[in-house]
Design a protein around this motif. Structure first.
Motif, short mmCIF file in Angstrom:
data_model
loop_
_atom_site.label_atom_id
_atom_site.label_comp_id
_atom_site.label_asym_id
_atom_site.label_seq_id
_atom_site.Cartn_x
_atom_site.Cartn_y
_atom_site.Cartn_z
N ARG A 88 -83.29 5.58 26.94
CA ARG A 88 -83.69 6.87 26.35
C ARG A 88 -83.79 6.69 24.84
O ARG A 88 -83.37 5.65 24.31
CB ARG A 88 -82.69 7.94 26.71
CG ARG A 88 -81.33 7.62 26.27
CD ARG A 88 -80.30 8.57 26.77
NE ARG A 88 -79.23 8.53 25.78
CZ ARG A 88 -79.21 9.29 24.70
NH1 ARG A 88 -80.14 10.19 24.48
NH2 ARG A 88 -78.24 9.16 23.82
N LEU A 142 -71.05 15.24 22.46
CA LEU A 142 -70.75 14.41 21.28
C LEU A 142 -71.44 13.06 21.40
O LEU A 142 -70.84 12.01 21.17
CB LEU A 142 -69.24 14.23 21.13
CG LEU A 142 -68.45 15.45 20.67
CD1 LEU A 142 -66.96 15.20 20.72
CD2 LEU A 142 -68.89 15.87 19.26
N LEU A 145 -76.76 12.79 19.24
CA LEU A 145 -77.10 13.97 18.43
C LEU A 145 -75.87 14.81 18.13
O LEU A 145 -75.64 15.21 16.98
CB LEU A 145 -78.15 14.81 19.15
CG LEU A 145 -79.49 14.11 19.40
CD1 LEU A 145 -80.44 15.01 20.18
CD2 LEU A 145 -80.13 13.72 18.07
N GLY A 146 -75.06 15.11 19.17
CA GLY A 146 -73.92 16.00 18.98
C GLY A 146 -72.93 15.46 17.96
O GLY A 146 -72.43 16.21 17.10
N ARG A 165 -67.68 14.45 27.87
CA ARG A 165 -67.18 14.13 29.21
C ARG A 165 -65.97 13.20 29.10
O ARG A 165 -64.96 13.40 29.75
CB ARG A 165 -68.31 13.46 30.02
CG ARG A 165 -68.00 13.19 31.48
CD ARG A 165 -69.17 12.46 32.13
NE ARG A 165 -69.55 11.27 31.37
CZ ARG A 165 -68.92 10.11 31.43
NH1 ARG A 165 -67.90 9.92 32.22
NH2 ARG A 165 -69.34 9.09 30.68
N SER A 166 -66.11 12.19 28.24
CA SER A 166 -65.02 11.20 28.10
C SER A 166 -64.30 11.43 26.77
O SER A 166 -64.86 12.02 25.84
CB SER A 166 -65.60 9.79 28.16
OG SER A 166 -66.61 9.65 27.17
N LYS A 168 -62.80 11.12 23.05
CA LYS A 168 -63.40 10.54 21.83
C LYS A 168 -62.44 10.71 20.66
O LYS A 168 -61.62 11.63 20.65
CB LYS A 168 -64.68 11.29 21.45
CG LYS A 168 -65.75 11.29 22.48
CD LYS A 168 -67.03 10.72 21.90
CE LYS A 168 -68.14 10.69 22.91
NZ LYS A 168 -67.94 9.77 24.00
N GLY A 224 -80.10 22.12 23.18
CA GLY A 224 -79.90 21.09 24.21
C GLY A 224 -80.95 21.19 25.30
O GLY A 224 -82.03 20.60 25.19
N ARG A 225 -80.67 21.97 26.33
CA ARG A 225 -81.62 22.21 27.41
C ARG A 225 -81.35 23.60 27.99
O ARG A 225 -80.20 24.04 28.04
CB ARG A 225 -81.49 21.17 28.52
CG ARG A 225 -82.12 19.82 28.24
CD ARG A 225 -83.64 19.88 28.17
NE ARG A 225 -84.27 18.58 27.96
CZ ARG A 225 -84.69 18.11 26.78
NH1 ARG A 225 -84.52 18.81 25.68
NH2 ARG A 225 -85.28 16.94 26.69
#
Ligand code: NAP
Length: 310
Positions: A88, A142, A145-146, A165-166, A168, A224-225
């Motif tokens: 991506r 995160l 972009l985040g 999700r994980s 950081k 985002g979406r």
């Protein structure tokens, strides 16, 4: 041997990309043939937009990788005919554009700019806004972009929390993660920015339940979406005052239908998916570098995890 690269995107994109991509591939020292048409069995790489005509990858028998031109991959990640690596787009032009867009809309809310634009009525409302350090901003997502947006906001002084999700660790950002971290990320947020990918796990991240976790009168910014937010739940939250205002750049259906309630809602600002776009000059360099790496036996960058969907 010459590397055959198929550019599979809408025709107007080719006009934008032909020169910078040719330049970047040449600069990367690749012996290439870049075209918008090839016999499928001759193609080594596809530079790809999910809205292109290529939807069945089966005939591309010697394909080594598909290099997505967009950061979001929901339009291709579930394609079962695609069996080679999918990358991506992570590109500093895209990131910088997103920082600028989010910063502008965050400052609009933080400074109460609308109140002054709309309040030219002779009344002297001399209430100064708080400093950024007294404004809590949460960034959901995160990633490329985040994390950059969160750090830019923190750089301006905002009190920033991020959610991923994980787990950081990011300098100056309070990091929360996983379903159990969402409540902590939302419960004190004055402004929430959504920079999650569109996956089955992120759909309706903001729904009636999670919107109710936010402080009354909070603001939402979604570049985002569309599916990250339950539209109906957001409209209810806006009407009740739970959410003061939302700035939405992305939607379940794009272009947003003219009769959609968001267009007419006084507490919604619609922008037409322009938060940040892929910039041909910088994106071409990222794509050329990835092809160079693969040809030299180095690992591709920004490979999509097909099981996670991003
Ligand atoms: P990315 O690098 O893949 O980052 C995605 C982030 O979301 C990661 O931090 C990831 O967590 C987190 N995440 C994913 N699933 C999650 C879950 N179930 N719960 C909590 N966190 C989750 O993506 P990106 O490059 O930052 O881009 C983000 C999105 O922005 C894109 O997918 C695209 O939809 C959107 N976008 C919009 C525009 C526009 O113009 N509006 C332009 C570009 C991109 P981990 O870090 O733990 O993996």
């Amino acid at each position: 041997m010459t590397t055959n690269i198929l550019f599979a995107a809408k025709a107007e994109r080719w006009t934008t990309y032909e020169t910078p991509l040719t330049k970047a591939l040449t600069g990367a020292g690749i012996d290439f043939d870049l075209r918008t048409e090839f016999a499928p069995e001759e193609v080594d790489y596809i530079v790809y937009a999910p809205n292109s005509d290529v939807q069945d990858f089966t005939p591309y028998t010697r394909l080594r990788a598909v290099l997505n031109l967009w950061a979001g991959v929901e339009g291709v990640v579930g394609n079962e005919t695609l069996t080679v690596p999918l990358t991506r787009l992570v590109d500093h032009g895209l990131t910088q554009g997103m920082i600028e867009w989010v910063m502008g809309h965050t400052l609009r809310y933080h400074l109460g700019i609308d109140g002054h634009i709309n309040g030219q009525d002779g009344i002297w409302r001399n209430v100064a806004p708080p400093l950024a350090q007294d404004r809590k901003v949460t960034v959901l997502g995160l990633g490329a972009l985040g994390a950059a947006v969160a750090q830019a906001l923190a750089g301006l002084g905002f009190d920033v929390t991020g959610w991923s999700r994980s787990p950081k660790e990011i300098d100056r950002i309070h990091c929360e993660c996983g379903p159990q971290g969402l409540q902590a990320a939302l419960s004190e947020a004055d402004i929430v920015v959504l920079l999650l990918p569109n996956t089955p796990a992120t759909e309706n991240t903001l729904n009636a339940e999670s919107l109710a976790l936010m402080p009354r009168g909070a603001f939402i910014i979604n570049p985002g979406r569309g599916p990250l937010i339950d539209d109906d739940a957001l409209l209810v939250a806006l009407d009740s005052g739970q959410i003061a205002h939302a700035t939405l750049d992305v939607f379940r259906i794009e272009p947003l239908p003219a009769d959609h309630a968001f267009w007419a809602h006084p507490q919604v600002t619609v922008t037409p998916h322009i938060a940040s776009e892929t910039r041909a000059s910088t994106a071409s360099q990222v794509i050329a570098e990835n092809i160079r790496r693969d040809l030299n036996g180095e690992p591709l960058l920004h490979v999509v995890d097909r099981t996670l969907g991003y």
